[in-house]
Design a protein around this motif. Structure first.
Motif, PDB file in Angstrom:
ATOM      1  N   ALA A 125      37.602  54.138  12.591  1.00  0.00           N
ATOM      2  CA  ALA A 125      36.523  53.894  11.634  1.00  0.00           C
ATOM      3  C   ALA A 125      35.605  52.780  12.110  1.00  0.00           C
ATOM      4  CB  ALA A 125      37.121  53.535  10.268  1.00  0.00           C
ATOM      5  N   VAL A 126      36.193  51.684  12.609  1.00  0.00           N
ATOM      6  CA  VAL A 126      35.401  50.554  13.105  1.00  0.00           C
ATOM      7  C   VAL A 126      34.537  50.990  14.287  1.00  0.00           C
ATOM      8  CG1 VAL A 126      35.515  48.301  14.254  1.00  0.00           C
ATOM      9  CG2 VAL A 126      36.978  48.767  12.281  1.00  0.00           C
ATOM     10  N   GLY A 127      35.119  51.770  15.190  1.00  0.00           N
ATOM     11  CA  GLY A 127      34.357  52.254  16.342  1.00  0.00           C
ATOM     12  C   GLY A 127      33.294  53.259  15.966  1.00  0.00           C
ATOM     13  N   GLY A 128      33.548  54.032  14.899  1.00  0.00           N
ATOM     14  CA  GLY A 128      32.582  55.037  14.463  1.00  0.00           C
ATOM     15  C   GLY A 128      31.372  54.409  13.793  1.00  0.00           C
ATOM     16  N   ASN A 129      31.625  53.460  12.898  1.00  0.00           N
ATOM     17  CA  ASN A 129      30.529  52.778  12.200  1.00  0.00           C
ATOM     18  C   ASN A 129      31.059  51.477  11.617  1.00  0.00           C
ATOM     19  OD1 ASN A 129      28.507  51.951  10.266  1.00  0.00           O
ATOM     20  ND2 ASN A 129      27.643  54.002  10.449  1.00  0.00           N
ATOM     21  N   MET A 130      30.737  50.377  12.255  1.00  0.00           N
ATOM     22  CA  MET A 130      31.302  49.093  11.857  1.00  0.00           C
ATOM     23  C   MET A 130      30.831  48.653  10.468  1.00  0.00           C
ATOM     24  SD  MET A 130      31.194  45.443  13.852  1.00  0.00           S
ATOM     25  CE  MET A 130      31.491  46.267  15.424  1.00  0.00           C
ATOM     26  N   GLU A 131      29.542  48.830  10.193  1.00  0.00           N
ATOM     27  CA  GLU A 131      29.012  48.379   8.905  1.00  0.00           C
ATOM     28  C   GLU A 131      29.581  49.188   7.750  1.00  0.00           C
ATOM     29  OE1 GLU A 131      27.328  45.649   8.261  1.00  0.00           O
ATOM     30  OE2 GLU A 131      27.603  45.256  10.404  1.00  0.00           O
ATOM     31  N   THR A 132      29.682  50.490   7.945  1.00  0.00           N
ATOM     32  CA  THR A 132      30.284  51.336   6.909  1.00  0.00           C
ATOM     33  C   THR A 132      31.737  50.946   6.682  1.00  0.00           C
ATOM     34  OG1 THR A 132      28.831  53.180   7.498  1.00  0.00           O
ATOM     35  CG2 THR A 132      30.817  53.716   6.255  1.00  0.00           C
ATOM     36  N   SER A 133      32.428  50.608   7.766  1.00  0.00           N
ATOM     37  CA  SER A 133      33.824  50.179   7.663  1.00  0.00           C
ATOM     38  C   SER A 133      33.944  48.911   6.828  1.00  0.00           C
ATOM     39  CB  SER A 133      34.413  49.944   9.061  1.00  0.00           C
ATOM     40  OG  SER A 133      34.414  51.134   9.820  1.00  0.00           O
ATOM     41  N   ARG A 134      33.018  47.958   7.052  1.00  0.00           N
ATOM     42  CA  ARG A 134      33.030  46.722   6.268  1.00  0.00           C
ATOM     43  C   ARG A 134      32.832  47.014   4.777  1.00  0.00           C
ATOM     44  NH1 ARG A 134      30.142  44.006  10.664  1.00  0.00           N
ATOM     45  NH2 ARG A 134      31.508  42.421  11.549  1.00  0.00           N
ATOM     46  N   TRP A 135      31.852  47.861   4.477  1.00  0.00           N
ATOM     47  CA  TRP A 135      31.570  48.190   3.081  1.00  0.00           C
ATOM     48  C   TRP A 135      32.716  48.970   2.448  1.00  0.00           C
ATOM     49  CZ3 TRP A 135      28.095  45.820   0.314  1.00  0.00           C
ATOM     50  CH2 TRP A 135      26.968  45.279   0.923  1.00  0.00           C
ATOM     51  N   SER A 136      33.524  49.619   3.293  1.00  0.00           N
ATOM     52  CA  SER A 136      34.667  50.392   2.781  1.00  0.00           C
ATOM     53  C   SER A 136      35.897  49.526   2.566  1.00  0.00           C
ATOM     54  CB  SER A 136      35.010  51.527   3.753  1.00  0.00           C
ATOM     55  OG  SER A 136      33.911  52.391   3.917  1.00  0.00           O
ATOM     56  N   GLY A 137      35.784  48.253   2.883  1.00  0.00           N
ATOM     57  CA  GLY A 137      36.903  47.334   2.670  1.00  0.00           C
ATOM     58  C   GLY A 137      37.846  47.203   3.846  1.00  0.00           C
ATOM     59  N   ILE A 138      37.473  47.764   4.995  1.00  0.00           N
ATOM     60  CA  ILE A 138      38.323  47.641   6.188  1.00  0.00           C
ATOM     61  C   ILE A 138      38.158  46.235   6.773  1.00  0.00           C
ATOM     62  CG2 ILE A 138      38.679  48.457   8.556  1.00  0.00           C
ATOM     63  CD1 ILE A 138      37.810  51.229   7.614  1.00  0.00           C
ATOM     64  N   PRO A 139      39.252  45.534   7.053  1.00  0.00           N
ATOM     65  CA  PRO A 139      39.161  44.173   7.614  1.00  0.00           C
ATOM     66  C   PRO A 139      38.778  44.228   9.092  1.00  0.00           C
ATOM     67  CG  PRO A 139      41.455  44.815   7.422  1.00  0.00           C
ATOM     68  CD  PRO A 139      40.656  45.937   6.819  1.00  0.00           C
ATOM     69  N   VAL A 140      37.487  44.388   9.349  1.00  0.00           N
ATOM     70  CA  VAL A 140      36.985  44.608  10.706  1.00  0.00           C
ATOM     71  C   VAL A 140      37.392  43.482  11.658  1.00  0.00           C
ATOM     72  CG1 VAL A 140      34.900  44.837  12.124  1.00  0.00           C
ATOM     73  CG2 VAL A 140      35.060  46.017   9.922  1.00  0.00           C
ATOM     74  N   VAL A 141      37.258  42.238  11.205  1.00  0.00           N
ATOM     75  CA  VAL A 141      37.590  41.090  12.066  1.00  0.00           C
ATOM     76  C   VAL A 141      39.053  41.135  12.479  1.00  0.00           C
ATOM     77  CG1 VAL A 141      37.831  38.576  12.134  1.00  0.00           C
ATOM     78  CG2 VAL A 141      35.774  39.607  11.162  1.00  0.00           C
ATOM     79  N   LYS A 142      39.944  41.370  11.514  1.00  0.00           N
ATOM     80  CA  LYS A 142      41.380  41.423  11.812  1.00  0.00           C
ATOM     81  C   LYS A 142      41.707  42.573  12.750  1.00  0.00           C
ATOM     82  CE  LYS A 142      43.004  39.250   7.540  1.00  0.00           C
ATOM     83  NZ  LYS A 142      43.784  39.440   6.297  1.00  0.00           N
ATOM     84  N   VAL A 143      41.068  43.721  12.537  1.00  0.00           N
ATOM     85  CA  VAL A 143      41.311  44.888  13.392  1.00  0.00           C
ATOM     86  C   VAL A 143      40.919  44.582  14.830  1.00  0.00           C
ATOM     87  CG1 VAL A 143      40.570  47.259  13.900  1.00  0.00           C
ATOM     88  CG2 VAL A 143      41.103  46.600  11.549  1.00  0.00           C
ATOM     89  N   LYS A 144      39.751  43.985  15.018  1.00  0.00           N
ATOM     90  CA  LYS A 144      39.284  43.668  16.374  1.00  0.00           C
ATOM     91  C   LYS A 144      40.214  42.670  17.064  1.00  0.00           C
ATOM     92  CE  LYS A 144      34.346  44.587  16.529  1.00  0.00           C
ATOM     93  NZ  LYS A 144      33.047  44.025  16.943  1.00  0.00           N
ATOM     94  N   ILE A 145      40.573  41.631  16.339  1.00  0.00           N
ATOM     95  CA  ILE A 145      41.442  40.613  16.934  1.00  0.00           C
ATOM     96  C   ILE A 145      42.787  41.210  17.317  1.00  0.00           C
ATOM     97  CG2 ILE A 145      42.763  38.507  16.452  1.00  0.00           C
ATOM     98  CD1 ILE A 145      40.390  37.547  14.779  1.00  0.00           C
ATOM     99  N   LEU A 146      43.376  41.999  16.419  1.00  0.00           N
ATOM    100  CA  LEU A 146      44.694  42.580  16.690  1.00  0.00           C
ATOM    101  C   LEU A 146      44.655  43.542  17.867  1.00  0.00           C
ATOM    102  CD1 LEU A 146      47.616  42.649  15.911  1.00  0.00           C
ATOM    103  CD2 LEU A 146      47.104  44.370  14.158  1.00  0.00           C
ATOM    104  N   VAL A 147      43.569  44.293  18.003  1.00  0.00           N
ATOM    105  CA  VAL A 147      43.440  45.222  19.129  1.00  0.00           C
ATOM    106  C   VAL A 147      43.402  44.448  20.449  1.00  0.00           C
ATOM    107  CG1 VAL A 147      41.857  46.815  20.284  1.00  0.00           C
ATOM    108  CG2 VAL A 147      42.395  47.140  17.879  1.00  0.00           C
ATOM    109  N   TYR A 148      42.695  43.331  20.476  1.00  0.00           N
ATOM    110  CA  TYR A 148      42.656  42.515  21.693  1.00  0.00           C
ATOM    111  C   TYR A 148      44.011  41.870  21.985  1.00  0.00           C
ATOM    112  CZ  TYR A 148      37.728  42.768  23.001  1.00  0.00           C
ATOM    113  OH  TYR A 148      36.511  43.204  23.460  1.00  0.00           O
ATOM    114  N   VAL A 149      44.742  41.505  20.934  1.00  0.00           N
ATOM    115  CA  VAL A 149      46.083  40.944  21.128  1.00  0.00           C
ATOM    116  C   VAL A 149      47.009  42.009  21.726  1.00  0.00           C
ATOM    117  CG1 VAL A 149      48.141  40.074  19.945  1.00  0.00           C
ATOM    118  CG2 VAL A 149      45.892  39.196  19.328  1.00  0.00           C
ATOM    119  N   ILE A 150      46.912  43.244  21.231  1.00  0.00           N
ATOM    120  CA  ILE A 150      47.718  44.346  21.776  1.00  0.00           C
ATOM    121  C   ILE A 150      47.385  44.559  23.251  1.00  0.00           C
ATOM    122  CG2 ILE A 150      48.115  46.842  21.690  1.00  0.00           C
ATOM    123  CD1 ILE A 150      47.678  46.624  18.629  1.00  0.00           C
TER     124      ILE A 150
END
Length: 324
Positions: free
Chosen positions: A191-216
């Protein structure tokens, strides 16, 4: 009448399997030794190093980012593992140290991108340069050598007939597939990769998702670093120089879209297999080293073009379906 929806990911993965089989047939015709058990084992072992990192890189590219520090991180984490092994003679501590370094650098990259709003290209380009510089400073430009058979067995040993790095690769792939397809976090990544702004408005924690992906990504790069240094019982500051390009190439060959939102871990794994097959086969069939990079590039280009064509066909069919 409702048209059947094309499973583009399944079709792409089937195509990649076909490419692998076709390459195997061609190389075997040119040199029957290509299909020897020893050579196939070596191909899988070589693919494992790229594939492990490609699991993390796939997720990063899907969210619309990139990690240029992967090769340097593998090197830095491996060096830390080597130093710990040499000074403590503790294999578990050495592996954990390498993984911890990888995860911490991944965390820093994630914070720079998600919180600092730096483009992944810029943030990880800086990380790549810093890590490579630190590698030379720590080692003084020399190799770190140790003697620990148990550590060496991690990279060179077997469980039954299967090399340990290949088993670790399989575990990493299963982890990546499960995470991206069976859990909510995986849906968040797409969802974040498809549309970041829509993801934010949908309540997806974009910042946490990005950070966790980089940690992985960092975790897997650290694991890869420990594996690589264990193979040679030494670590060099120029190890995996340019290795991030192979990891990114494996993802692109596997159909992971550089614009984000599309791709699979299985595709990236098959891309790693294709790269390893080419790397092992070209010298074996007697092709001059002067031609090897060009031939490798042509094969990669052909596979990527086919992937692009398949995606366009799928997009057109999806558009038709919505219009109907």
């Amino acid at each position: 009448m409702k048209e059947k929806k094309i499973n583009i990911n399944g079709l792409r993965e089937l195509l990649l399997v076909g490419v692998v089989l076709l390459l195997c047939v061609v190389w075997t015709v040119m040199n029957p030794q290509f299909l020897s058990v020893n050579n196939i084992t070596n191909i899988l072992r070589q693919a494992s190093y790229t594939a492990i990192a490609a699991v993390g890189m796939t997720m990063i590219i899907i969210i619309g980012e990139i990690d240029l520090s992967a090769g340097s991180l593998v090197c830095a984490a491996g060096l830390v593992g080597a130093v710990v092994c040499k000074n403590t003679n503790n294999v578990l501590l050495a592996v954990l140290a390498a993984i911890l370094v990888g995860a911490l650098v991944g965390l820093c990259n994630g914070i720079l991108c998600a919180v600092g709003c730096l483009p992944g290209f810029i943030a990880t380009l800086a990380s790549m340069t810093i890590l490579r510089g630190l590698a030379y400073i720590i080692t003084g430009g020399n190799s770190i050598v140790w003697s620990n058979d148990n550590f060496t067995k991690i990279g060179t040993g077997y469980i039954g007939p299967v090399p340990i790095p290949v088993i670790i690769m399989i575990i990493a792939i299963i982890f990546g597939v499960m995470l991206t397809t069976k859990f909510r976090f995986g849906r968040y990544i797409y969802a974040v990769g498809g549309n970041m702004e829509t993801s934010r408005w949908s309540g997806i924690p974009v910042v946490k998702v990005k950070i966790l992906v980089y940690v992985i990504m960092g975790f897997l790069a650290g694991l890869g670093g420990a594996l690589q240094v264990s193979v040679y019982a030494s670590a060099m500051p120029d190890m995996q120089y340019g290795g991030e390009m192979d990891v990114i190439a494996a993802c692109v060959i596997g159909g992971v879209s550089m614009s984000g939102g599309r791709g699979t871990v299985v595709g990236a794994f098959l891309g790693s297999i294709i790269l390893a097959t080419i790397a092992k086969a070209l010298p074996l069939v007697g092709i001059s080293s002067l031609w090897q990079n060009m031939i490798k590039g042509v094969i990669i280009l052909v596979v990527v073009v086919i992937n692009v064509v398949l995606q366009r066909i799928a997009d057109k069919n999806a558009l038709k379906g919505r219009e109907m």
